[in-house]
Design a protein around this motif. Structure first.
Motif, short mmCIF file in Angstrom:
data_model
loop_
_atom_site.label_atom_id
_atom_site.label_comp_id
_atom_site.label_asym_id
_atom_site.label_seq_id
_atom_site.Cartn_x
_atom_site.Cartn_y
_atom_site.Cartn_z
N GLU A 1 -58.75 40.31 90.44
CA GLU A 1 -59.45 40.89 91.59
C GLU A 1 -60.04 39.82 92.50
N THR A 2 -60.55 38.74 91.93
CA THR A 2 -61.20 37.69 92.73
C THR A 2 -60.32 36.45 92.90
N GLU A 3 -59.21 36.36 92.13
CA GLU A 3 -58.33 35.19 92.13
C GLU A 3 -59.03 33.93 91.63
N GLU A 4 -60.13 34.08 90.94
CA GLU A 4 -60.83 32.94 90.35
C GLU A 4 -60.09 32.47 89.10
N TYR B 1 -56.14 33.92 85.63
CA TYR B 1 -56.87 34.25 86.84
C TYR B 1 -57.54 35.61 86.69
N ASP B 2 -58.68 35.78 87.37
CA ASP B 2 -59.22 37.12 87.56
C ASP B 2 -58.38 37.78 88.64
N ARG C 1 -61.43 43.56 81.72
CA ARG C 1 -60.96 42.69 82.79
C ARG C 1 -59.50 42.96 83.11
N GLU D 1 -49.63 40.76 85.19
CA GLU D 1 -51.01 41.23 85.14
C GLU D 1 -51.22 41.98 83.83
#
Length: 358
Positions: free
Chosen positions: A100-103, A97-98, A150, A8
């Motif tokens: 927080e949202t796993e997008e 990936y984001d 981010r 991360e």
């Protein structure tokens, strides 16, 4: 070298510079108007795929990245300096990936491919922009906008055409060491391989094909048991799976079914990936062709695939196995080309109709 394939990172783009309030104070210009300049744009943070990196190890120690802020505007309508961008190098095959949202935000596969991870803030407007017939001397300006911030998760999925899979101690490391210049750790105990190993195997034409030796999978790997869950992701990009089965195991058929169950449970299309089956360590059974034939026949009936008999340690049976690998890759390439040919007219038809209308 440690193999780190998931980290991360926090990225912070630069803030835009503030606009300023200023007025002309020049000799012989009695009615000098507003002259406050705009703030400069904040720098952005970019990720760039490079070939010389094979792991995300660098991000274990440095996981905060910030671009420069934009400069403040100046008098005489001078715009502030733009903040410098920050370019972060990542290995080819990195998925962004984001956190927080796993997008999924980006997938950096090709060398030189760039992804904007955080956009710099716009600079604020100076008071010169607010001059109007109704306001001849504006005494206000706008501050710069903050840069994007981010929390990203970087996940490395190795780029290999052929993935070598199997239970621990099936002989995967031995096979890749024989076929290529890779030198993984080899020992007679399970879980010798703790990281995926890449090796380039030369085709008869001279081109190189990347093979990946995936650490041994066990029952429950898709749930995180053993080392499997951490490395199943590296099979996702492979086009062909070479499944090694240790013929000296108590029940080679159960070994085959265990791996197939894990691939199916993990999902992402791994169970549908083309496979080549090979019974390894046939030299350990001595000269008993009947026993080998029985095991191969049982496995072939269940898998509905041809089974190759090999010994990676003695290099026996490797030539027919490699010929099947090259044939399968050529067939996959031909199927892909045919699929693109079939979909191309459909994709171009709207453009053709548009050009005729014009």
């Amino acid at each position: 070298m440690q193999f780190i394939d998931q980290v991360e990172v926090q990225v912070q783009a630069g803030n835009g510079g503030d606009g300023i309030v200023a007025f002309r104070r020049e000799k012989y210009v009695p009615a000098g108007g507003p002259s406050g300049g705009n703030g400069g744009k904040g720098g952005s943070v970019f990720l760039k795929a490079v070939e010389h990196l094979q792991t995300l190890l660098d991000f274990k120690y440095d996981h905060r990245f910030k671009a420069e802020d934009g400069g403040r505007g100046g008098p005489k309508n001078m715009t502030g300096a733009n903040g410098g961008d920050r370019c972060i190098e990542v290995p080819c095959g990195t998925v962004v990936y984001d956190a927080e949202t796993e997008e999924i935000l980006g997938d950096l596969v090709q060398p030189g491919q760039i992804f904007c991870a955080a956009l710099g803030g716009k600079g604020g407007l100076g008071n010169q922009h607010f001059l109007s017939n109704h306001n001849r001397a504006p005494d206000y300006a706008l501050p710069g906008l903050p840069g994007a911030q981010r929390l990203l998760r970087l996940e490395l999925k190795l780029l290999a055409e052929v993935g070598i899979i199997g239970l621990p101690n099936a002989g995967k490391s031995t096979l890749i060491s024989v076929l290529s210049a890779a030198r993984p750790k080899i020992a007679d105990y399970p879980f010798t391989t703790l990281i995926p190993n890449l090796g380039v195997v030369r085709k008869p034409s001279g081109d190189g094909t990347v093979f990946a030796d995936i650490p041994g999978l066990i029952s429950g790997a898709h749930l995180g048991t053993g080392l499997g869950h951490d490395f199943l992701r590296h099979i996702e990009r492979t086009r062909l799976l070479l499944h090694l089965i240790d013929v000296t195991q108590e029940d080679p058929l159960v070994a085959y079914q265990t791996i197939q169950h894990e691939l199916q449970a993990y999902g992402r299309g791994l169970s549908e990936r083309p496979q080549i089956l090979a019974l390894n360590k046939i030299d350990a059974l001595g000269a008993d062709p009947t026993a080998l034939g029985d095991i191969a026949a049982q496995l072939q009936d269940v898998a509905q695939l041809p089974v190759f008999l090999i010994s990676a340690a003695t290099r026996r049976g490797l030539d027919p196995l490699l010929q099947e690998v090259w044939r399968s890759l050529e067939q996959l390439e031909a199927d892909r080309a045919a699929e693109l040919l079939l979909t191309a007219p459909a994709a171009l038809s709207p453009l053709i109709g548009h050009s005729q209308a014009i």
